[in-house]
Design a protein around this motif. Sequence first.
Motif, PDB file in Angstrom:
ATOM      1  N   ALA A 220       0.823  -1.204   0.000  1.00  0.00           N
ATOM      2  CA  ALA A 220       0.000   0.000   0.000  1.00  0.00           C
ATOM      3  C   ALA A 220       0.860   1.258   0.000  1.00  0.00           C
ATOM      4  O   ALA A 220       0.585   2.220  -0.717  1.00  0.00           O
ATOM      5  N   GLN A 221       1.913   1.261   0.809  1.00  0.00           N
ATOM      6  CA  GLN A 221       2.799   2.425   0.858  1.00  0.00           C
ATOM      7  C   GLN A 221       3.518   2.623  -0.469  1.00  0.00           C
ATOM      8  O   GLN A 221       3.658   3.746  -0.946  1.00  0.00           O
ATOM      9  N   ARG A 227       7.767   7.770  -1.640  1.00  0.00           N
ATOM     10  CA  ARG A 227       9.169   7.508  -1.302  1.00  0.00           C
ATOM     11  C   ARG A 227       9.956   8.814  -1.183  1.00  0.00           C
ATOM     12  O   ARG A 227      10.773   8.977  -0.270  1.00  0.00           O
ATOM     13  N   GLU A 228       9.721   9.760  -2.088  1.00  0.00           N
ATOM     14  CA  GLU A 228      10.465  11.019  -2.041  1.00  0.00           C
ATOM     15  C   GLU A 228      10.185  11.762  -0.742  1.00  0.00           C
ATOM     16  O   GLU A 228      11.107  12.278  -0.090  1.00  0.00           O
ATOM     17  N   GLU A 229       8.899  11.792  -0.331  1.00  0.00           N
ATOM     18  CA  GLU A 229       8.544  12.481   0.911  1.00  0.00           C
ATOM     19  C   GLU A 229       9.142  11.774   2.126  1.00  0.00           C
ATOM     20  O   GLU A 229       9.650  12.416   3.043  1.00  0.00           O
ATOM     21  N   MET A 230       9.077  10.437   2.111  1.00  0.00           N
ATOM     22  CA  MET A 230       9.644   9.694   3.241  1.00  0.00           C
ATOM     23  C   MET A 230      11.149   9.916   3.337  1.00  0.00           C
ATOM     24  O   MET A 230      11.687  10.150   4.432  1.00  0.00           O
ATOM     25  N   ASP A 231      11.846   9.866   2.199  1.00  0.00           N
ATOM     26  CA  ASP A 231      13.296  10.053   2.238  1.00  0.00           C
ATOM     27  C   ASP A 231      13.663  11.453   2.711  1.00  0.00           C
ATOM     28  O   ASP A 231      14.637  11.638   3.457  1.00  0.00           O
ATOM     29  N   SER A 232      12.874  12.437   2.317  1.00  0.00           N
ATOM     30  CA  SER A 232      13.118  13.802   2.781  1.00  0.00           C
ATOM     31  C   SER A 232      12.957  13.892   4.298  1.00  0.00           C
ATOM     32  O   SER A 232      13.768  14.521   4.998  1.00  0.00           O
ATOM     33  N   LYS A 251       7.622  21.553   3.628  1.00  0.00           N
ATOM     34  CA  LYS A 251       7.642  20.698   2.435  1.00  0.00           C
ATOM     35  C   LYS A 251       6.644  19.549   2.523  1.00  0.00           C
ATOM     36  O   LYS A 251       6.124  19.073   1.506  1.00  0.00           O
ATOM     37  N   LEU A 252       6.353  19.085   3.749  1.00  0.00           N
ATOM     38  CA  LEU A 252       5.586  17.840   3.906  1.00  0.00           C
ATOM     39  C   LEU A 252       4.159  18.050   4.401  1.00  0.00           C
ATOM     40  O   LEU A 252       3.538  17.128   4.932  1.00  0.00           O
ATOM     41  N   GLN A 253       3.616  19.232   4.199  1.00  0.00           N
ATOM     42  CA  GLN A 253       2.272  19.511   4.714  1.00  0.00           C
ATOM     43  C   GLN A 253       1.189  18.628   4.109  1.00  0.00           C
ATOM     44  O   GLN A 253       0.151  18.402   4.726  1.00  0.00           O
ATOM     45  N   LYS A 254       1.409  18.120   2.902  1.00  0.00           N
ATOM     46  CA  LYS A 254       0.380  17.327   2.236  1.00  0.00           C
ATOM     47  C   LYS A 254       0.443  15.837   2.579  1.00  0.00           C
ATOM     48  O   LYS A 254      -0.433  15.070   2.200  1.00  0.00           O
ATOM     49  N   VAL A 255       1.482  15.438   3.297  1.00  0.00           N
ATOM     50  CA  VAL A 255       1.594  14.034   3.720  1.00  0.00           C
ATOM     51  C   VAL A 255       0.682  13.819   4.928  1.00  0.00           C
ATOM     52  O   VAL A 255       0.659  14.652   5.841  1.00  0.00           O
ATOM     53  N   TRP A 263       6.336   7.167  10.795  1.00  0.00           N
ATOM     54  CA  TRP A 263       7.729   7.126  10.341  1.00  0.00           C
ATOM     55  C   TRP A 263       8.670   7.521  11.474  1.00  0.00           C
ATOM     56  O   TRP A 263       9.720   6.903  11.674  1.00  0.00           O
ATOM     57  N   GLN A 264       8.287   8.557  12.223  1.00  0.00           N
ATOM     58  CA  GLN A 264       9.144   8.995  13.327  1.00  0.00           C
ATOM     59  C   GLN A 264       9.169   7.970  14.451  1.00  0.00           C
ATOM     60  O   GLN A 264      10.226   7.707  15.051  1.00  0.00           O
TER      61      GLN A 264
END
Length: 338
Positions: A220-221, A227-232, A251-255, A263-264
């Motif tokens: 699902a992920q 991936r780009e957002e997670m790596d950032s 940068k990540l407001q839409k996640v 993730w954290q």
Amino acid sequence: MSGRTYPWQQDAWQQLQTLRQRMPHAILFHGAAGIGKADFIEQFAQALLCESALPDGHACGQCASCGWFAQQNHPDYRRIRPESMEDEVADEEGGEDKKKSKTPSKEIKIEQIRSLADFMNISTHRQGLRVVVLYPAEGLNMPASNALLKTLEEPPPGTVFLVSSNSLDRVLPTILSRCRKFAMPMPSHAEALAWLKEQGVPDADSWLREQGGSPLAAAAQAEQGNREEMDSFLQYLAHPSVEGALRTADKLQKVPLSALVSWQQRWLYDVFSYKLAGNIRYYPRYQRELAGLADKIHVSRLMAALKGANERRAVADHPLSPKLFIEDMLLDYTACCT
């Protein structure tokens, strides 16, 4: 889904068949999220309703009952789950994009349990079983839990409840005591990785590790393509700073916030695990950075950070301001690491 059950569920399916001769009125299937429990119990529900079940216990897929089930209109079957899950399925199936006046509930409400009353008080269509599938059990709010408990205390004859839970400690003990518990297996890393590769999931090993070994969650992920957002995000966690926190939050407001917190949480778990035992479970690609953080962060700070992440996870779906939520989370993390 490959075949009628996932490869890692075949032994569990055979074990389940031994219950059919003296069928409990309620079975609670429990295990980690993302391993296919919902699909498994849907398969079992269809098999219980099938008029010509196969020798291995699976539904025949050919009888009238299987036809109704496939069309999601079997008269002796009900599925109870949160509104938000119904919306996710509708989106996947190309349902209409209707603007809703409110956010779909992530809880199972008492009205959904009460709606079963008429269903359970009429004769079955073909003098067989009635089957109620309910998941996740931890999604029941308190009034709904109490209503379900009353039903389980005096189960209607010929009715089977198939309930699924990702977290038994979030289900009322009184409900647990009235269900036959059935543990669902976690696939081995090799099994899960082989299945993901069969599905054509790119970078399957990384996704699988980052989802704690749960193959459906990994698929699902990967499909969401973040991936780009997670790596950032992980790059920030590896090299925290006040400036980086503010830049990353912007940068990540839409996640989805729940994804960021998850993730954290996994990152902090890896730091903690490496500090205590030298092990990394979720992010082996970042071993050097995790080891460096583990060396310099005191255990008490790590414990406080993990506690804070858990508290944030509980409110991530209803923030007052997503940007401020992310900034606060990342600035706290920066303070923990410096």
